[in-house]
Design a protein around this motif. Structure first.
Motif, PDB file in Angstrom:
ATOM      1  N   LEU A   6       0.809  -1.222   0.000  1.00  0.00           N
ATOM      2  CA  LEU A   6       0.000   0.000   0.000  1.00  0.00           C
ATOM      3  C   LEU A   6       0.839   1.267   0.000  1.00  0.00           C
ATOM      4  CD1 LEU A   6      -2.851  -0.969   2.480  1.00  0.00           C
ATOM      5  CD2 LEU A   6      -3.003  -0.743  -0.009  1.00  0.00           C
ATOM      6  N   ALA A   7       1.933   1.260   0.772  1.00  0.00           N
ATOM      7  CA  ALA A   7       2.737   2.481   0.864  1.00  0.00           C
ATOM      8  C   ALA A   7       3.245   2.896  -0.514  1.00  0.00           C
ATOM      9  CB  ALA A   7       3.900   2.276   1.829  1.00  0.00           C
ATOM     10  N   ARG A   8       3.605   1.916  -1.349  1.00  0.00           N
ATOM     11  CA  ARG A   8       4.105   2.281  -2.676  1.00  0.00           C
ATOM     12  C   ARG A   8       2.965   2.625  -3.612  1.00  0.00           C
ATOM     13  NH1 ARG A   8       8.021  -1.826  -5.079  1.00  0.00           N
ATOM     14  NH2 ARG A   8       7.776  -0.415  -6.851  1.00  0.00           N
ATOM     15  N   LYS A   9       1.925   1.802  -3.530  1.00  0.00           N
ATOM     16  CA  LYS A   9       0.792   2.024  -4.417  1.00  0.00           C
ATOM     17  C   LYS A   9       0.177   3.408  -4.183  1.00  0.00           C
ATOM     18  CE  LYS A   9      -3.563  -0.175  -5.655  1.00  0.00           C
ATOM     19  NZ  LYS A   9      -4.438  -1.326  -5.329  1.00  0.00           N
ATOM     20  N   TRP A  10       0.181   3.834  -2.937  1.00  0.00           N
ATOM     21  CA  TRP A  10      -0.479   5.083  -2.591  1.00  0.00           C
ATOM     22  C   TRP A  10       0.479   6.233  -2.385  1.00  0.00           C
ATOM     23  CZ3 TRP A  10      -5.544   6.050  -3.034  1.00  0.00           C
ATOM     24  CH2 TRP A  10      -6.345   4.931  -3.295  1.00  0.00           C
ATOM     25  N   ARG A  11       1.636   6.181  -3.023  1.00  0.00           N
ATOM     26  CA  ARG A  11       2.535   7.324  -2.918  1.00  0.00           C
ATOM     27  C   ARG A  11       1.897   8.499  -3.667  1.00  0.00           C
ATOM     28  NH1 ARG A  11       7.842   7.961  -1.928  1.00  0.00           N
ATOM     29  NH2 ARG A  11       8.594   5.870  -2.352  1.00  0.00           N
ATOM     30  N   PRO A  12       1.687   9.625  -2.998  1.00  0.00           N
ATOM     31  CA  PRO A  12       1.037  10.767  -3.661  1.00  0.00           C
ATOM     32  C   PRO A  12       1.835  11.198  -4.887  1.00  0.00           C
ATOM     33  CG  PRO A  12       1.150  11.123  -1.299  1.00  0.00           C
ATOM     34  CD  PRO A  12       1.976   9.912  -1.583  1.00  0.00           C
ATOM     35  N   LYS A  13       1.142  11.529  -5.956  1.00  0.00           N
ATOM     36  CA  LYS A  13       1.812  11.874  -7.210  1.00  0.00           C
ATOM     37  C   LYS A  13       1.776  13.367  -7.486  1.00  0.00           C
ATOM     38  CE  LYS A  13       1.629   7.488  -9.592  1.00  0.00           C
ATOM     39  NZ  LYS A  13       1.236   6.607  -8.489  1.00  0.00           N
ATOM     40  N   LYS A  51       9.497  12.761   2.305  1.00  0.00           N
ATOM     41  CA  LYS A  51      10.699  13.384   1.725  1.00  0.00           C
ATOM     42  C   LYS A  51      10.920  12.905   0.288  1.00  0.00           C
ATOM     43  CE  LYS A  51      13.341  11.862   5.089  1.00  0.00           C
ATOM     44  NZ  LYS A  51      12.289  11.210   5.913  1.00  0.00           N
ATOM     45  N   THR A  52      10.970  11.572   0.113  1.00  0.00           N
ATOM     46  CA  THR A  52      11.183  11.029  -1.230  1.00  0.00           C
ATOM     47  C   THR A  52      10.011  11.390  -2.138  1.00  0.00           C
ATOM     48  OG1 THR A  52      12.428   9.219  -0.251  1.00  0.00           O
ATOM     49  CG2 THR A  52      11.653   8.905  -2.508  1.00  0.00           C
ATOM     50  N   THR A  53       8.825  11.314  -1.578  1.00  0.00           N
ATOM     51  CA  THR A  53       7.624  11.640  -2.350  1.00  0.00           C
ATOM     52  C   THR A  53       7.697  13.063  -2.887  1.00  0.00           C
ATOM     53  OG1 THR A  53       6.389  10.163  -0.908  1.00  0.00           O
ATOM     54  CG2 THR A  53       5.111  11.716  -2.220  1.00  0.00           C
ATOM     55  N   LEU A  54       8.077  14.003  -2.024  1.00  0.00           N
ATOM     56  CA  LEU A  54       8.191  15.396  -2.439  1.00  0.00           C
ATOM     57  C   LEU A  54       9.272  15.568  -3.504  1.00  0.00           C
ATOM     58  CD1 LEU A  54       7.843  17.563   0.778  1.00  0.00           C
ATOM     59  CD2 LEU A  54       6.764  18.028  -1.424  1.00  0.00           C
ATOM     60  N   GLN A 177       5.873  15.494  11.398  1.00  0.00           N
ATOM     61  CA  GLN A 177       5.288  14.179  11.625  1.00  0.00           C
ATOM     62  C   GLN A 177       3.805  14.258  11.293  1.00  0.00           C
ATOM     63  OE1 GLN A 177       6.074  12.214  15.227  1.00  0.00           O
ATOM     64  NE2 GLN A 177       8.204  12.084  14.660  1.00  0.00           N
ATOM     65  N   MET A 178       3.261  13.127  10.866  1.00  0.00           N
ATOM     66  CA  MET A 178       1.846  13.104  10.515  1.00  0.00           C
ATOM     67  C   MET A 178       0.988  13.064  11.788  1.00  0.00           C
ATOM     68  SD  MET A 178       1.498  12.670   7.113  1.00  0.00           S
ATOM     69  CE  MET A 178       2.629  13.998   6.900  1.00  0.00           C
ATOM     70  N   ALA A 179       0.015  13.947  11.863  1.00  0.00           N
ATOM     71  CA  ALA A 179      -0.891  13.930  13.018  1.00  0.00           C
ATOM     72  C   ALA A 179      -1.780  12.689  12.930  1.00  0.00           C
ATOM     73  CB  ALA A 179      -1.750  15.180  13.006  1.00  0.00           C
ATOM     74  N   ALA A 217       2.307   3.638   8.962  1.00  0.00           N
ATOM     75  CA  ALA A 217       0.859   3.443   9.074  1.00  0.00           C
ATOM     76  C   ALA A 217       0.364   2.543   7.944  1.00  0.00           C
ATOM     77  CB  ALA A 217       0.142   4.786   9.032  1.00  0.00           C
ATOM     78  N   LEU A 218       0.850   2.802   6.730  1.00  0.00           N
ATOM     79  CA  LEU A 218       0.395   2.001   5.595  1.00  0.00           C
ATOM     80  C   LEU A 218       0.933   0.568   5.653  1.00  0.00           C
ATOM     81  CD1 LEU A 218       0.655   4.811   2.928  1.00  0.00           C
ATOM     82  CD2 LEU A 218      -1.441   3.595   3.528  1.00  0.00           C
ATOM     83  N   SER A 219       2.171   0.396   6.141  1.00  0.00           N
ATOM     84  CA  SER A 219       2.691  -0.972   6.272  1.00  0.00           C
ATOM     85  C   SER A 219       1.896  -1.740   7.319  1.00  0.00           C
ATOM     86  CB  SER A 219       4.162  -0.977   6.697  1.00  0.00           C
ATOM     87  OG  SER A 219       4.881  -0.068   5.946  1.00  0.00           O
TER      88      SER A 219
HETATM   89  N1  ADP Z   1       2.797  13.343   3.476  1.00  0.00           N
HETATM   90  C1  ADP Z   1       2.372  12.158   3.004  1.00  0.00           C
HETATM   91  N2  ADP Z   1       1.121  12.043   2.493  1.00  0.00           N
HETATM   92  C2  ADP Z   1       0.682  10.857   2.018  1.00  0.00           C
HETATM   93  N3  ADP Z   1       1.404   9.728   2.046  1.00  0.00           N
HETATM   94  C3  ADP Z   1       2.647   9.782   2.539  1.00  0.00           C
HETATM   95  C4  ADP Z   1       3.190  10.990   3.052  1.00  0.00           C
HETATM   96  N4  ADP Z   1       4.420  10.755   3.514  1.00  0.00           N
HETATM   97  C5  ADP Z   1       4.659   9.458   3.282  1.00  0.00           C
HETATM   98  N5  ADP Z   1       3.593   8.862   2.695  1.00  0.00           N
HETATM   99  C6  ADP Z   1       3.466   7.440   2.347  1.00  0.00           C
HETATM  100  O1  ADP Z   1       4.624   6.772   2.804  1.00  0.00           O
HETATM  101  C7  ADP Z   1       5.380   6.266   1.726  1.00  0.00           C
HETATM  102  C8  ADP Z   1       6.838   6.585   1.933  1.00  0.00           C
HETATM  103  O2  ADP Z   1       7.010   7.981   1.913  1.00  0.00           O
HETATM  104  P1  ADP Z   1       8.410   8.663   1.583  1.00  0.00           P
HETATM  105  O3  ADP Z   1       8.123   9.939   0.892  1.00  0.00           O
HETATM  106  O4  ADP Z   1       9.276   7.679   0.866  1.00  0.00           O
HETATM  107  O5  ADP Z   1       8.934   8.910   3.026  1.00  0.00           O
HETATM  108  P2  ADP Z   1      10.377   9.449   3.472  1.00  0.00           P
HETATM  109  O6  ADP Z   1      10.095  10.704   4.218  1.00  0.00           O
HETATM  110  O7  ADP Z   1      10.914   8.389   4.371  1.00  0.00           O
HETATM  111  O8  ADP Z   1      11.190   9.653   2.249  1.00  0.00           O
HETATM  112  C9  ADP Z   1       4.822   6.916   0.497  1.00  0.00           C
HETATM  113  O9  ADP Z   1       4.896   6.029  -0.581  1.00  0.00           O
HETATM  114  C10 ADP Z   1       3.404   7.210   0.852  1.00  0.00           C
HETATM  115  O10 ADP Z   1       2.589   6.101   0.621  1.00  0.00           O
END
Ligand code: ADP
Ligand code: MG
Ligand code: ZN
Length: 539
Positions: A6-13, A51-54, A177-179, A217-219
């Protein structure tokens, strides 16, 4: 079929679908709109906050075929390749495994060439604090005079370890951190889209366990779905996380209320047998003590009727000061858990401490005075352990505690013939809020079972325990009493103010004794010593 976690599938684009981090999104959006771009960014924050997502969204924003903008199209060659992790001009490097100066030199050498297909070469260096000193130095040169077509995105969970020289050349963003609320919302969106049924309470447990990381949370959610065979129920999630059930916590409170140390320790054993988390239990206990204290002083702060009903017996049973102490004991117990020889030992030690610090607890522990100063007779270790209420209901009887020493030996105290008897009578009340109310009341008048009390307006919150006090007084006096509590400043002494006055007097006597002590005076004269009055305690 490969299953995408889920964490990968739902990485915000896109910036809009990212949860939280509004401050970063706003700044980057602005910069992209204005075309005022920095050549190096530093994203800091714990793992799994985006971080990586951004970095990937920023790489798309810079390389989208439709032009540099905060809203990359998401479908063109560069956009879709970046999303798929195979765009040639976007490089993610993990500094933890490529930390040498050679690795860095190789990267920088490639950076010097113009981009292959994109507008910019974007280098994302993750966990950048792991780079060796030489690697940092090599990078610094490029950061000082970066080629036009290169953007650096550095990311770290530990910004303290980054040399200032590097920090000063980056535009830094601290990701938050996520609330828990944001996590719960996001998880419910994901589950709805995935068509997985769930109980919202389950998500709250997951959010708590994720401790601010959306990735965690997603894992955890992945695991919960597997665990619950396609459904996410609270019970399954609790079992999966080893979260302590409420029954255990209330059994501890009941044990404390019933002064039954055996029952309390039995909970510790049961928890150990099921490998439940002691840390979580102490945290939950702290929450409970806080809620109970809140109920005593600001009942309206607890909105949930069921919770209020559940906690009320404890609010009536435990004294306010004792609750404060309990809260501190469990908080400290939690800190000490990691220092304990075994977690179970640390946990039962904390339970013993709660028990020992009860009003009257030390005497009982000493055993010598058992049967006199002891509340709730039969609480010596040899006594039958009392049963804890099944299902965690409060099973103690509020009338249990028997009188403290002084009052017990004076049979006159059960009468209320003259105003003076009031003080002794109050001393005989079982501890709890009714007694607290009585302690702050002055007996204004007394006639034929009619008691008129005067309560200072500052203590008006205690007024609501009037009915309980009436019942307790009736029990002690063996007849019905009519009680009237008037809000007014007491004219004479209340039981509380008398106790306070006596304490002050003892303190003053102690100070006087110290000050007139010949040895102390000699010390003062000889060595210029001074007396710190606040450290004097009467014995
Ligand atoms: N701010 C966010 N909003 C939504 N999903 C998030 C967010 N941060 C992390 N995630 C989820 O967690 C996963 C890993 O996030 P990532 O950006 O790789 O974190 P990191 O800060 O460790 O680089 C993402 O694929 C996404 O599913
Ligand atoms: Mg990352
Ligand atoms: Zn695009």
């Amino acid at each position: 079929m490969s299953y995408l976690v889920l964490a990968r599938k739902w990485r915000p684009k896109s910036f809009e679908t990212l949860v939280g981090q509004e401050h970063v999104v706003r700044a980057l959006t602005h910069a992209l709109t204005e075309g005022r771009l920095h050549h190096a960014y530093l994203f800091t924050g714990t793992r799994g906050v985006g971080k990586t997502t951004l970095a990937r969204i920023l790489a798309k924003a810079l390389n989208c075929e439709r032009g540099v903008s905060p809203a990359p199209c998401g479908v063109c060659g560069p956009c879709s390749e970046i999303d798929a992790g195979r765009f040639i001009d976007y490089v993610e490097m993990d500094a933890a495994s490529n930390r040498s100066v050679e690795d860095m030199a190789a990267l920088l050498e490639k950076a010097a060439y113009a981009p292959n297909s994109g507008r910019y070469k974007v280098y994302m260096i993750d966990e950048v604090h792991q780079l060796s000193g030489h690697a940092f130095n090599a990078m610094l040169k490029t950061l000082e005079e970066p080629p036009e077509h290169v953007k650096f995105i550095l990311a770290t969970t530990d910004p303290q370890k980054i040399p200032v020289t590097v920090l000063s050349r980056c535009l830094q963003f601290n990701l938050k951190q996520m609330a828990p609320g944001h996590i719960v919302e996001h998880l419910s969106r994901v589950l709805e889209a995935e068509g997985v049924p769930f109980e919202p309470a389950a998500l709250r447990h997951l959010a708590k366990a994720a401790a601010g990381s959306m990735r965690d949370a997603l894992s955890l959610l992945d695991q919960a779905i597997a665990h619950g065979a396609g459904r996410v129920s609270e019970e399954d999630v609790r079992a999966m996380l080893g979260t302590v059930g409420e029954d255990h916590l209330f059994a501890i409170l009941d044990g404390l209320a019933n002064q039954d140390i055996h029952a309390m320790l039995a909970v510790a054993q049961a928890m150990e047998a099921r490998s439940l988390s002691f840390d979580a239990a102490l945290q939950e206990l702290a929450t409970l003590f806080h809620r109970i204290a809140l109920l005593q002083f600001a009942p309206q702060a607890i909105l949930d009727e069921a919770e209020r009903a559940r906690l009320l017996p404890y609010a009536e049973r435990f004294e306010a000061e004792f609750l404060q102490l309990c809260y501190q004991i469990v908080i400290h117990g939690r800190e000490e858990l990691s220092l304990a020889p075994e977690e179970a030992a640390g946990f039962s030690m904390t339970l013993l401490r709660l028990f020992a610090f009860q009003p009257g607890g030390e005497k009982r522990a000493g055993g010598a005075q058992a049967g006199t100063g002891v509340r709730g007779a039969g609480m010596t270790p040899a006594a039958e352990p009392r049963k804890v209420g099944a299902g965690g209901t409060a099973s103690f009887s509020p009338a249990e505690p028997s009188p403290p020493l002084a009052a017990a030996s004076s049979p006159a105290a059960t009468n209320l013939d003259k105003p003076e008897d009031w003080h002794a009578l109050v001393g005989r009340l079982p501890s709890g809020l009714a007694r607290q109310l009585a302690q702050h009341c002055e007996l204004a008048s007394l006639a034929e079972g009619r008691l008129k009390l005067r309560l200072a307006p500052v203590h008006r919150h205690l007024q609501s325990h009037q009915e309980k006090l009436r019942a307790e007084l009736g029990k002690l006096l063996g007849r019905t009493v009519v009680l009237e509590v008037e809000l007014a400043e007491p004219e004479g002494e209340t039981p509380k103010s008398r106790v306070e006055a006596e304490r002050r007097e003892r303190q003053e006597r102690a100070i006087a004794a110290i000050e007139s002590d010949p040895l102390v005076n000699e010390l003062c004269d000889l060595f210029g010593a001074t007396i710190d009055e606040s450290t004097i305690k009467p014995i």
